[in-house]
Design a protein around this motif. Sequence first.
Motif, mmCIF file in Angstrom:
data_model
loop_
_atom_site.group_PDB
_atom_site.id
_atom_site.type_symbol
_atom_site.label_atom_id
_atom_site.label_comp_id
_atom_site.label_asym_id
_atom_site.label_seq_id
_atom_site.Cartn_x
_atom_site.Cartn_y
_atom_site.Cartn_z
ATOM 1 N N ARG A 103 0.869 -1.171 -0.109
ATOM 2 C CA ARG A 103 -0.126 -0.007 -0.001
ATOM 3 C C ARG A 103 0.842 1.221 -0.066
ATOM 4 O O ARG A 103 0.327 2.318 -0.188
ATOM 5 N N VAL A 104 2.254 1.037 0.230
ATOM 6 C CA VAL A 104 2.975 2.133 -0.143
ATOM 7 C C VAL A 104 3.955 1.996 -1.153
ATOM 8 O O VAL A 104 4.643 0.917 -1.412
ATOM 9 N N ARG A 105 4.073 2.870 -2.170
ATOM 10 C CA ARG A 105 4.817 2.801 -3.481
ATOM 11 C C ARG A 105 5.916 3.941 -3.497
ATOM 12 O O ARG A 105 5.535 5.075 -3.292
ATOM 13 N N TYR A 106 7.030 3.636 -3.599
ATOM 14 C CA TYR A 106 8.258 4.513 -3.713
ATOM 15 C C TYR A 106 8.615 4.956 -5.075
ATOM 16 O O TYR A 106 7.997 4.173 -6.032
ATOM 17 N N GLY A 107 9.383 6.047 -5.164
ATOM 18 C CA GLY A 107 9.589 6.500 -6.507
ATOM 19 C C GLY A 107 8.529 6.933 -7.269
ATOM 20 O O GLY A 107 8.460 7.046 -8.616
ATOM 21 N N ALA A 108 7.560 7.247 -6.537
ATOM 22 C CA ALA A 108 6.185 7.869 -7.193
ATOM 23 C C ALA A 108 5.829 9.075 -6.798
ATOM 24 O O ALA A 108 5.306 9.437 -5.885
ATOM 25 N N ARG A 109 6.128 10.032 -8.003
ATOM 26 C CA ARG A 109 5.938 11.439 -7.592
ATOM 27 C C ARG A 109 4.706 11.976 -8.007
ATOM 28 O O ARG A 109 4.401 11.782 -9.436
ATOM 29 N N VAL A 110 3.918 12.597 -7.302
ATOM 30 C CA VAL A 110 2.545 13.088 -7.818
ATOM 31 C C VAL A 110 2.848 14.537 -8.513
ATOM 32 O O VAL A 110 3.636 15.430 -7.923
#
Length: 462
Positions: A103-110
């Motif tokens: 439920r946590v994604r890294y390297g994901a910039r909004v």
Amino acid sequence: MSTASVPPVVVIGAGPIGLAAAAHLSDRGLNPLVLEAGHTAGTAVHDWAHVRLFSTWGEVVDPVAEKLLAPTGWSKPDTGTYPSGGDWIEHYLRPLAAVLGDRVRYGARVTGVSKAGRDRIVDADRDTQPFVVHVQHADGREERILAAGVIDASGTWALPSPAGGSGLQALGERAAADRISYRIPDLTDPAVRDRYAGRRTAVIGSGASAFTALAALAELARSQDGAATRPVWVLRRGISGSTFGGGDADQLPARGALGLAAKAAVDDGHAEAVTGFRTEAVERDADGRLVLVAEDGRRLRDMDELIVLTGFRPDLSFLSELRLRLDERLQAPVELAPLIDPNQHSCGTVYPHGHRELSHPDSGVYLVGMKSYGRAPTFLAMTGYEQVRSVAAALAGDTEAADRVELVLPETGVCGGSGLFDTADASGADAGCCTTPAPRQPVQLITVSPGSATASGGCCNA
């Protein structure tokens, strides 16, 4: 219907407040999805891992997150001790992120948030449309995610305020970037210590960050290898009894101690103070040393390094297609702004608040944590935990729980608007006006040219 089959509530940022938001959403049976631009939980905290919090472990662990961690065998650190930023990551944030799993994604910039098929102009069926969140992944891939709600807990760390007294960069500030830091230096790092040892460093700011940097540089000046170290504290306002915080009257003792350490540095002659100095320009002299020029023409010469700790500001660029109602000064939600405005909120502590103060015309989007405070320097982690508890309850439809207050905040012990942060790095903005200044404390002032002694400024002078 399983939570996996419905649009998630997107949480922006895997810091302490973002992860707490995910824990509360999960506890409510909702489907959180945390998007973190960095490569790990608490990416921003990594930048100040060497700084000790002035809240204890008992005050920086969210109760619902603790409940989520308990089945894993996690044990809460001694509640009466003070963690560093690194401790907070290792013993709380990483374990919590691990429990939350995918439920946590890294390297994901909004990069953008809107209503699906509706820019901010369109009214038709706006309230029935889900949110659409645009994401740029570290590998270059782009993604659009439909969301039932959006909780922006991305903080303000990425946008430190500049040295310029007008809120803009001072003239020459960008050109002098190699000699300027906007963070508290880690003087336990030999390379960083060498950068400041034996040099004249100006520290701009008047909050907990400035206290911490000033005290650290003064300690370096007392050491054998840093005997020629000369920190200079540059304040935009004058000095009064409240300048150094609440001291022994602060209900967070470590917070009070920060101000006392800064005061001792000045009183003992290991740091100098320049007051009423609003920086207009940063120049270099013939020898390559920095010269700070004030708006009134005074010049502060012979500076080797500059540490700018004047606060932070929110990045609102990726929220431009949402209908937000923000205060024109603080860039905080309009219902919250009067409670935290340092121009008005001069004494005591902001009372706990929740979804109603954080709501916007686009229902279902919330700015929480440090982001919710915009430019105001008055935030505690426990305030953020109460915010996300209320917001999660509201998103789950439990209005009674969302409206309930479940937190009592400690008093600052000072009449003033700054120094209320859990970490020294979160502060640095000038304090608000005081209603009844305490007697002036002894302080060593230095003279800068042109003119005589440094001028007093602000409304907090004795």
